[in-house]
Design an enzyme around this catalytic site. Sequence first.
Site, PDB file in Angstrom:
ATOM      1  N   ARG A 186       3.748  -8.788  -0.827  1.00 30.00           N
ATOM      2  CA  ARG A 186       2.473  -9.462  -0.596  1.00 30.00           C
ATOM      3  C   ARG A 186       1.693  -9.553  -1.901  1.00 30.00           C
ATOM      4  NH1 ARG A 186      -1.180  -8.034   4.057  1.00 30.00           N
ATOM      5  NH2 ARG A 186      -1.400  -5.953   3.151  1.00 30.00           N
ATOM      6  N   LYS A 233       9.542   3.717   2.481  1.00 34.68           N
ATOM      7  CA  LYS A 233       9.715   2.319   2.885  1.00 34.68           C
ATOM      8  C   LYS A 233      11.197   1.947   2.930  1.00 34.68           C
ATOM      9  CE  LYS A 233       7.360  -1.798   1.373  1.00 34.68           C
ATOM     10  NZ  LYS A 233       6.057  -2.203   0.824  1.00 34.68           N
ATOM     11  N   ARG A 258      -3.445   2.862   3.859  1.00 26.32           N
ATOM     12  CA  ARG A 258      -2.634   4.013   3.449  1.00 26.32           C
ATOM     13  C   ARG A 258      -2.955   5.173   4.378  1.00 26.32           C
ATOM     14  NH1 ARG A 258      -0.604   0.555   1.353  1.00 26.32           N
ATOM     15  NH2 ARG A 258      -0.539  -0.063  -0.829  1.00 26.32           N
TER      16      ARG A 258
HETATM   17  P1  ATP Z   1       0.539  -3.399   1.665  1.00 26.89           P
HETATM   18  O1  ATP Z   1       0.287  -2.262   2.573  1.00 26.89           O
HETATM   19  O2  ATP Z   1      -0.707  -3.953   1.068  1.00 26.89           O
HETATM   20  O3  ATP Z   1       1.441  -4.428   2.230  1.00 26.89           O
HETATM   21  P2  ATP Z   1       2.816  -2.520   0.122  1.00 26.89           P
HETATM   22  O4  ATP Z   1       2.934  -1.530  -0.980  1.00 26.89           O
HETATM   23  O5  ATP Z   1       3.520  -2.252   1.395  1.00 26.89           O
HETATM   24  O6  ATP Z   1       1.275  -2.736   0.381  1.00 26.89           O
HETATM   25  P3  ATP Z   1       4.222  -5.062  -0.033  1.00 26.89           P
HETATM   26  O7  ATP Z   1       3.713  -6.288  -0.672  1.00 26.89           O
HETATM   27  O8  ATP Z   1       4.428  -5.045   1.423  1.00 26.89           O
HETATM   28  O9  ATP Z   1       3.244  -3.897  -0.496  1.00 26.89           O
HETATM   29  O10 ATP Z   1       5.596  -4.683  -0.715  1.00 26.89           O
HETATM   30  C1  ATP Z   1       5.724  -4.614  -2.118  1.00 26.89           C
HETATM   31  C2  ATP Z   1       5.800  -3.156  -2.558  1.00 26.89           C
HETATM   32  O11 ATP Z   1       6.934  -2.517  -1.973  1.00 26.89           O
HETATM   33  C3  ATP Z   1       6.017  -2.996  -4.041  1.00 26.89           C
HETATM   34  O12 ATP Z   1       4.804  -3.004  -4.743  1.00 26.89           O
HETATM   35  C4  ATP Z   1       6.740  -1.650  -4.151  1.00 26.89           C
HETATM   36  O13 ATP Z   1       5.842  -0.572  -4.138  1.00 26.89           O
HETATM   37  C5  ATP Z   1       7.524  -1.585  -2.868  1.00 26.89           C
HETATM   38  N1  ATP Z   1       8.926  -2.010  -3.056  1.00 26.89           N
HETATM   39  C6  ATP Z   1       9.437  -2.878  -3.961  1.00 26.89           C
HETATM   40  N2  ATP Z   1      10.752  -3.034  -3.807  1.00 26.89           N
HETATM   41  C7  ATP Z   1      11.099  -2.260  -2.749  1.00 26.89           C
HETATM   42  C8  ATP Z   1      12.321  -1.998  -2.084  1.00 26.89           C
HETATM   43  N3  ATP Z   1      13.476  -2.546  -2.451  1.00 26.89           N
HETATM   44  N4  ATP Z   1      12.272  -1.140  -1.046  1.00 26.89           N
HETATM   45  C9  ATP Z   1      11.132  -0.555  -0.651  1.00 26.89           C
HETATM   46  N5  ATP Z   1       9.952  -0.767  -1.222  1.00 26.89           N
HETATM   47  C10 ATP Z   1       9.933  -1.605  -2.263  1.00 26.89           C
END
Ligand code: ATP
Length: 244
Positions: free
Chosen positions: A40, A105, A242
């Site tokens: 995002r 994640k 968070r």
């Molecule tokens: P939000 O809660 O605002 O969505 P988020 O950290 O979940 O924040 P996203 O845009 O959903 O953000 O996902 C991008 C983020 O995920 C990256 O900034 C990184 O921290 C994490 N990320 C990047 N690559 C991977 C991956 N292959 N697997 C898991 N996480 C990843």
Amino acid sequence: GMLEVHWDIDSTSSELARRIPVLDDLSFVLAEAQSAGRGRRGRTWLSPPGMNLYLSVLKRFDGGFASLSGLSLAVGVMLLRALAELGIRTPGLKWPNDVLAGNAKLAGVLVELSGEYSGPCAAVIGVGLNIRLPDTLHERAGQPITDLASLMGGDPPNRNRIAAAVITELAEGLVAFERHGFAAFADDYAANDLLRGESLRIIDPRGEYDATGEGVDERGALRVRRANGEVSIVDSAEVSVRKA
Ligand code: ATP
């Protein structure tokens, strides 16, 4: 629809977005690796070659963006259903677009819309699912991340089986969403909601605050109870949540 597999591509969602006018509904693009995988708000989805899933699907809707609230949550439910079919039941959902296992994640969903607010529109839905990550990726992610190999003692299901289960669930689930909206997914979302009852930090560009997760409403917006007891609805694309 069609299904296309690329070795290396900028982003599976970018590829579909470039071809929206000419593609059939429910067209899928998969890639072995992405050079510009997205999260995002311009964030990066790390997408090394190897054994992960990078997949996007194009779904058209007649009702416009107005009919698509809760879509990213519904896609999360579709991913959990696909994983459950493969015997993987540990992951849960973090509003609005993450699949987590033990606070790390495992998969992410990115929904990008084009078209009209209350007329024909198209959603390009991207899914990244970690199956076997290189060790070096963990420090680059900036937050805890995990993969199916770690969750399953080093022995994840065959990647083609995982891809087939995800594609089947998306194809069925997106048609169900078109007919019934988020209502068809609300119970499964609630049963897998990792934020309910948790102390949360709400990161809103207009101001951060602490609150407790209270589930989601019928549109898939997050409900939180603030310190003064009031319930607020969080549904902006600009907000991050968070665990506090
Ligand atoms: P939000 O809660 O605002 O969505 P988020 O950290 O979940 O924040 P996203 O845009 O959903 O953000 O996902 C991008 C983020 O995920 C990256 O900034 C990184 O921290 C994490 N990320 C990047 N690559 C991977 C991956 N292959 N697997 C898991 N996480 C990843």
